[in-house]
Write a protein that holds these residues in place. Structure first.
Motif, PDB file in Angstrom:
ATOM      1  N   ASN A 155       0.825  -1.218   0.000  1.00 60.34           N
ATOM      2  CA  ASN A 155       0.000   0.000   0.000  1.00 60.34           C
ATOM      3  C   ASN A 155       0.858   1.266   0.000  1.00 60.34           C
ATOM      4  N   MET A 156       1.889   1.267  -0.827  1.00 61.47           N
ATOM      5  CA  MET A 156       2.781   2.424  -0.923  1.00 61.47           C
ATOM      6  C   MET A 156       2.801   2.939  -2.355  1.00 61.47           C
ATOM      7  N   THR A 157       2.885   4.255  -2.492  1.00 67.23           N
ATOM      8  CA  THR A 157       3.002   4.839  -3.823  1.00 67.23           C
ATOM      9  C   THR A 157       4.399   4.585  -4.368  1.00 67.23           C
ATOM     10  N   ALA A 158       4.554   4.809  -5.665  1.00 66.97           N
ATOM     11  CA  ALA A 158       5.858   4.603  -6.285  1.00 66.97           C
ATOM     12  C   ALA A 158       6.911   5.514  -5.662  1.00 66.97           C
ATOM     13  N   GLU A 159       6.556   6.763  -5.392  1.00 67.35           N
ATOM     14  CA  GLU A 159       7.536   7.694  -4.830  1.00 67.35           C
ATOM     15  C   GLU A 159       7.874   7.340  -3.381  1.00 67.35           C
ATOM     16  N   ASP A 160       6.908   6.798  -2.634  1.00 70.08           N
ATOM     17  CA  ASP A 160       7.214   6.334  -1.279  1.00 70.08           C
ATOM     18  C   ASP A 160       8.231   5.195  -1.322  1.00 70.08           C
ATOM     19  N   VAL A 161       8.036   4.269  -2.265  1.00 71.71           N
ATOM     20  CA  VAL A 161       8.978   3.155  -2.396  1.00 71.71           C
ATOM     21  C   VAL A 161      10.344   3.677  -2.831  1.00 71.71           C
ATOM     22  N   LEU A 162      10.365   4.619  -3.771  1.00 74.40           N
ATOM     23  CA  LEU A 162      11.635   5.192  -4.222  1.00 74.40           C
ATOM     24  C   LEU A 162      12.366   5.883  -3.073  1.00 74.40           C
ATOM     25  N   ASN A 163      11.625   6.607  -2.244  1.00 76.95           N
ATOM     26  CA  ASN A 163      12.252   7.264  -1.091  1.00 76.95           C
ATOM     27  C   ASN A 163      12.897   6.240  -0.160  1.00 76.95           C
ATOM     28  N   THR A 164      12.200   5.128   0.067  1.00 76.80           N
ATOM     29  CA  THR A 164      12.735   4.087   0.940  1.00 76.80           C
ATOM     30  C   THR A 164      13.983   3.453   0.334  1.00 76.80           C
ATOM     31  N   ILE A 165      13.924   3.150  -0.956  1.00 78.69           N
ATOM     32  CA  ILE A 165      15.074   2.541  -1.625  1.00 78.69           C
ATOM     33  C   ILE A 165      16.273   3.490  -1.605  1.00 78.69           C
ATOM     34  N   CYS A 166      16.022   4.759  -1.873  1.00 78.92           N
ATOM     35  CA  CYS A 166      17.117   5.735  -1.872  1.00 78.92           C
ATOM     36  C   CYS A 166      17.744   5.858  -0.482  1.00 78.92           C
ATOM     37  N   HIS A 167      16.918   5.775   0.564  1.00 80.25           N
ATOM     38  CA  HIS A 167      17.444   5.824   1.928  1.00 80.25           C
ATOM     39  C   HIS A 167      18.341   4.612   2.198  1.00 80.25           C
ATOM     40  N   ILE A 168      17.908   3.435   1.731  1.00 81.27           N
ATOM     41  CA  ILE A 168      18.689   2.213   1.947  1.00 81.27           C
ATOM     42  C   ILE A 168      19.996   2.258   1.164  1.00 81.27           C
ATOM     43  N   LYS A 169      19.935   2.737  -0.059  1.00 82.34           N
ATOM     44  CA  LYS A 169      21.087   2.683  -0.956  1.00 82.34           C
ATOM     45  C   LYS A 169      21.932   3.954  -0.943  1.00 82.34           C
ATOM     46  N   GLY A 170      21.505   4.968  -0.186  1.00 83.46           N
ATOM     47  CA  GLY A 170      22.255   6.219  -0.179  1.00 83.46           C
ATOM     48  C   GLY A 170      22.179   6.937  -1.513  1.00 83.46           C
ATOM     49  N   LYS A 171      21.015   6.889  -2.137  1.00 85.36           N
ATOM     50  CA  LYS A 171      20.818   7.500  -3.451  1.00 85.36           C
ATOM     51  C   LYS A 171      19.790   8.622  -3.374  1.00 85.36           C
ATOM     52  N   LYS A 172      19.634   9.321  -4.486  1.00 85.77           N
ATOM     53  CA  LYS A 172      18.565  10.288  -4.674  1.00 85.77           C
ATOM     54  C   LYS A 172      17.871   9.963  -5.993  1.00 85.77           C
ATOM     55  N   TYR A 173      16.723  10.593  -6.210  1.00 85.22           N
ATOM     56  CA  TYR A 173      16.052  10.392  -7.491  1.00 85.22           C
ATOM     57  C   TYR A 173      15.445  11.705  -7.957  1.00 85.22           C
ATOM     58  N   ARG A 174      15.215  11.770  -9.249  1.00 79.17           N
ATOM     59  CA  ARG A 174      14.524  12.928  -9.824  1.00 79.17           C
ATOM     60  C   ARG A 174      13.571  12.441 -10.905  1.00 79.17           C
ATOM     61  N   LYS A 175      12.518  13.205 -11.087  1.00 79.47           N
ATOM     62  CA  LYS A 175      11.530  12.890 -12.114  1.00 79.47           C
ATOM     63  C   LYS A 175      11.894  13.658 -13.372  1.00 79.47           C
ATOM     64  N   THR A 176      12.087  12.945 -14.468  1.00 76.48           N
ATOM     65  CA  THR A 176      12.519  13.589 -15.713  1.00 76.48           C
ATOM     66  C   THR A 176      11.369  13.812 -16.684  1.00 76.48           C
ATOM     67  N   ALA A 177      10.297  13.057 -16.536  1.00 86.09           N
ATOM     68  CA  ALA A 177       9.110  13.195 -17.394  1.00 86.09           C
ATOM     69  C   ALA A 177       7.988  12.413 -16.728  1.00 86.09           C
ATOM     70  N   ASP A 178       6.812  12.467 -17.323  1.00 87.51           N
ATOM     71  CA  ASP A 178       5.711  11.683 -16.769  1.00 87.51           C
ATOM     72  C   ASP A 178       6.106  10.213 -16.712  1.00 87.51           C
ATOM     73  N   ASN A 179       6.032   9.649 -15.510  1.00 86.04           N
ATOM     74  CA  ASN A 179       6.321   8.229 -15.293  1.00 86.04           C
ATOM     75  C   ASN A 179       7.759   7.844 -15.633  1.00 86.04           C
ATOM     76  N   HIS A 180       8.678   8.795 -15.612  1.00 82.81           N
ATOM     77  CA  HIS A 180      10.100   8.520 -15.836  1.00 82.81           C
ATOM     78  C   HIS A 180      10.900   9.069 -14.651  1.00 82.81           C
ATOM     79  N   TYR A 181      11.690   8.183 -14.014  1.00 88.42           N
ATOM     80  CA  TYR A 181      12.487   8.572 -12.858  1.00 88.42           C
ATOM     81  C   TYR A 181      13.922   8.081 -13.046  1.00 88.42           C
TER      82      TYR A 181
END
Length: 341
Positions: free
Chosen positions: A312-338
């Motif tokens: 029950n998590m959104t895609a961005e919530d999952v991305l935030n969790t993964i980035c925290h685990i991996k020491g990464k960041k993310y950015r949105k480059t277009a609709d549905n593209h990260y």
């Protein structure tokens, strides 16, 4: 014989094609399935050959079918001199004539049997119904449940395609899966149920299992209940899976079996995103199937391994969790593209 250049008449006399049609040789089944996918221009010819064999099989007893098949094969490959163009023309003319005569013979036999009440219009309609296939395509980011005629079912992941017969045969049934699906198959000792993927044929009697893609070169099959068997690419041996076993099937056909935790066997059908030592390619694939998102990584990806369960998590919530685990960041480059960086 060049399979791409052969005629329908030559095709129905080819031993490997007959084994594919009769579903008696896993290697032949894999070969012709891959041949169809790689040569879409040949599909019409293959379907015509199958229809011809179906017609022969439906309207003749087994012994007569085999006898006529042998006679046809002998006539088709009868040695005729091909030293001149004239003789070559005569050979092809004779072959075409033999084919027409044979088909007419079957038609006459069918007509005679129809008079006796065999091969009626109802039989023809029933045969067409048996040979009809349904195809289901699932949008990325969606799940779809399919209920089969025998009470079995499958839940398909986004981006998956399933083909299955409209009416199940009494002795066997084959469904074709491209993508991922969680199958719940009703037990029927008289019917062999086969799930065909790009890499293998999964044979079951009654079971609950999950088929997942692990990148472009591997499939993972996890068994929750019952038993399934997988063919070996170069022998008649089969690998038998028991509950708690998972098999990695490589594109080459080789199989690696290990155990897994059965605690979250219902995660897939609930739409729960779960990773077990997943590399980045698998994470990309899951994000596309579950959320319809294209995920990329800047630079090289080395020693990437992710284990986690996201409910029950959104895609961005999952991305935030993964980035925290991996020491990464993310950015949105277009609709549905990260992009991870």
């Amino acid at each position: 014989m060049d399979k791409k250049q052969c005629t329908v008449e030559e095709l129905i006399c080819d031993d490997s094609f007959l084994a594919f049609y009769e579903k008696t040789d896993p290697a032949a089944i894999r070969y012709w399935s891959e041949f169809s996918r790689e040569n879409p221009d040949q599909i019409e010819k293959i379907e015509e050959a199958i229809r011809m064999l179906d017609g022969f099989r439906v309207h003749l007893p087994e012994a007569e079918f085999l006898e006529e098949q042998h006679r046809f094969k002998q006539s088709l490959y009868h040695k005729v001199s091909t030293k001149t163009t004239r003789f070559r023309y005569r050979w092809w003319s004779w072959t075409a004539a033999a084919s027409i005569i044979l088909v007419l013979g079957f038609f006459i036999a069918y007509t005679i049997k129809s008079v006796d009440g065999v091969g009626t219009d109802n039989d023809i309609a029933a045969q067409k119904q048996v040979s009809a296939w349904q195809e289901v395509n699932v949008e990325f980011g969606k799940l779809k449940k399919i209920n089969f005629p025998d009470g079995s079912s499958v839940v398909l992941a986004g981006g998956s395609t399933l083909r299955y017969p409209q009416v199940f045969r009494k002795d066997s049934v084959v469904v074709e899966l491209q993508g991922e699906g969680h199958f719940a198959i009703q037990r029927n000792i008289e019917r062999l149920f086969t799930v065909r993927t790009a890499f293998t044929d999964i044979q079951v009697l009654g079971t609950n299992f999950l088929v997942e893609e692990k990148g472009d070169a591997q499939h993972q099959i996890s068994l929750f209940s019952g038993k399934i068997s997988l063919p070996h690419p170069h022998s008649a041996d089969r690998t038998i899976l028991s509950p708690g076993d998972k098999a990695i099937v490589h594109r080459s056909g080789t199989i690696t079996v290990s155990s897994f935790s059965n605690l979250y066997s219902s995660d897939f059908v609930k739409g729960v995103l779960a990773f077990d030592k997943a590399d980045f390619e698998e994470v990309q694939l899951k994000f596309k199937r579950y959320y319809g998102i294209i995920l990329r990584h800047e630079g090289t990806v080395q020693n990437w391994e992710l284990t986690g369960r996201y409910e029950n998590m959104t895609a961005e919530d999952v991305l935030n969790t993964i980035c925290h685990i991996k020491g990464k960041k993310y950015r949105k480059t277009a609709d549905n593209h990260y992009v991870l960086y």
